[in-house]
Scaffold this active site. Structure first.
Site, short mmCIF file in Angstrom:
data_model
loop_
_atom_site.label_atom_id
_atom_site.label_comp_id
_atom_site.label_asym_id
_atom_site.label_seq_id
_atom_site.Cartn_x
_atom_site.Cartn_y
_atom_site.Cartn_z
N HIS A 18 9.14 3.00 8.52
CA HIS A 18 8.66 3.09 7.32
C HIS A 18 7.65 4.52 6.80
O HIS A 18 8.12 4.83 5.41
CB HIS A 18 7.02 3.17 7.32
CG HIS A 18 6.89 1.07 6.82
ND1 HIS A 18 6.26 0.81 8.06
CD2 HIS A 18 8.15 0.14 6.86
CE1 HIS A 18 6.92 -1.05 8.27
NE2 HIS A 18 7.88 -0.85 7.36
N LYS A 42 0.62 -16.32 5.84
CA LYS A 42 0.86 -15.52 6.98
C LYS A 42 -0.24 -15.21 7.15
O LYS A 42 -1.06 -13.96 7.03
CB LYS A 42 2.41 -14.49 6.44
CG LYS A 42 2.68 -14.24 7.55
CD LYS A 42 3.99 -13.38 7.25
CE LYS A 42 3.83 -12.23 6.58
NZ LYS A 42 4.88 -11.14 7.04
N ARG A 93 17.99 -1.04 7.23
CA ARG A 93 18.01 -0.34 8.36
C ARG A 93 19.77 -1.00 9.10
O ARG A 93 20.33 -0.34 8.59
CB ARG A 93 17.49 -1.30 9.71
CG ARG A 93 15.96 -1.04 9.28
CD ARG A 93 14.89 -1.68 10.88
NE ARG A 93 14.53 -2.58 9.36
CZ ARG A 93 13.29 -3.50 9.16
NH1 ARG A 93 12.49 -3.69 10.37
NH2 ARG A 93 13.08 -4.04 8.96
N SER A 131 8.00 -3.92 12.06
CA SER A 131 6.67 -3.94 12.69
C SER A 131 6.75 -5.20 13.81
O SER A 131 5.79 -5.08 14.23
CB SER A 131 5.84 -4.68 11.28
OG SER A 131 5.65 -3.64 10.61
#
Ligand code: ADP
Length: 167
Positions: A18, A42, A93, A131
């Site tokens: 990030h 979540k 990515r 993450s």
């Protein structure tokens, strides 16, 4: 006109991938707003406030003076519009990100045709970081110092120690 871009994400927690996007975006745009998605559905390891604070510390440390942090809920494109921006930033990515990001960019374009989704290709050094990987390694007591800034590593260590003592 100010070229303002919004970089939305969960940032749970912030990692070097990030940060790499933030650094690069800060050179391309006049102002970059890191928008932390509030996800009540979540369970989050860090609260929205904590995730914002970890990002703010990194921004201050790196002296990224045109980068700001905020939080949002609801549709990202609506948040982008609400701050008067025309650009939504994403990081790309590996190939598996592509299909998801491609579909989301098309959906967002349908929702808000005047907002451009701009994706930065991840750097070689950070392309493997996510993450969820960071959380998994940290939860098992592994060393994440090459993946996150030092203050994030400490926050992870502390949080998992707290969670363990609660059990
Ligand atoms: P993660 O997928 O790590 O949980 P987020 O949901 O917070 O992260 O992701 C926010 C944005 O940052 C997404 O566009 C995601 O593709 C991008 N991103 C995440 N990790 C990296 C990385 N290592 N390099 C470049 N971009 C990344």
């Amino acid at each position: 006109m100010i070229r303002r871009a919004v970089y939305p994400g969960s940032f749970n927690p912030l990692h070097n991938g990030h940060l790499d996007i933030m650094r690069r975006a800060s050179r391309v745009f006049d102002e970059v707003i890191i928008a932390v998605y509030e996800t009540p559905s979540k369970p989050q390891l860090f609260t929205t406030q904590e995730r914002m604070s970890l990002i703010q510390q990194a921004i201050t440390h790196e002296k990224l003076i045109n980068v700001k942090v905020a939080s949002f809920s609801g549709l990202a494109v609506n948040y982008v519009k609400s701050v008067g921006a025309f650009v939504m930033l994403r990081g790309l990515r590996v190939f598996s990100d592509f299909e998801f990001e491609f579909r989301m960019a098309l959906a967002n374009h349908r929702l808000a045709p005047d907002i451009e989704v701009i994706s930065f290709i991840a750097s070689e050094e950070t392309i493997h970081i996510s993450s969820s990987t960071v959380r998994e390694i940290a939860s098992l007591g592994g060393d994440v110092s090459s993946m996150v800034p030092e203050h994030v590593r400490l926050a992870l260590e502390q949080r998992y120690a707290e969670l363990q003592s609660e059990q």
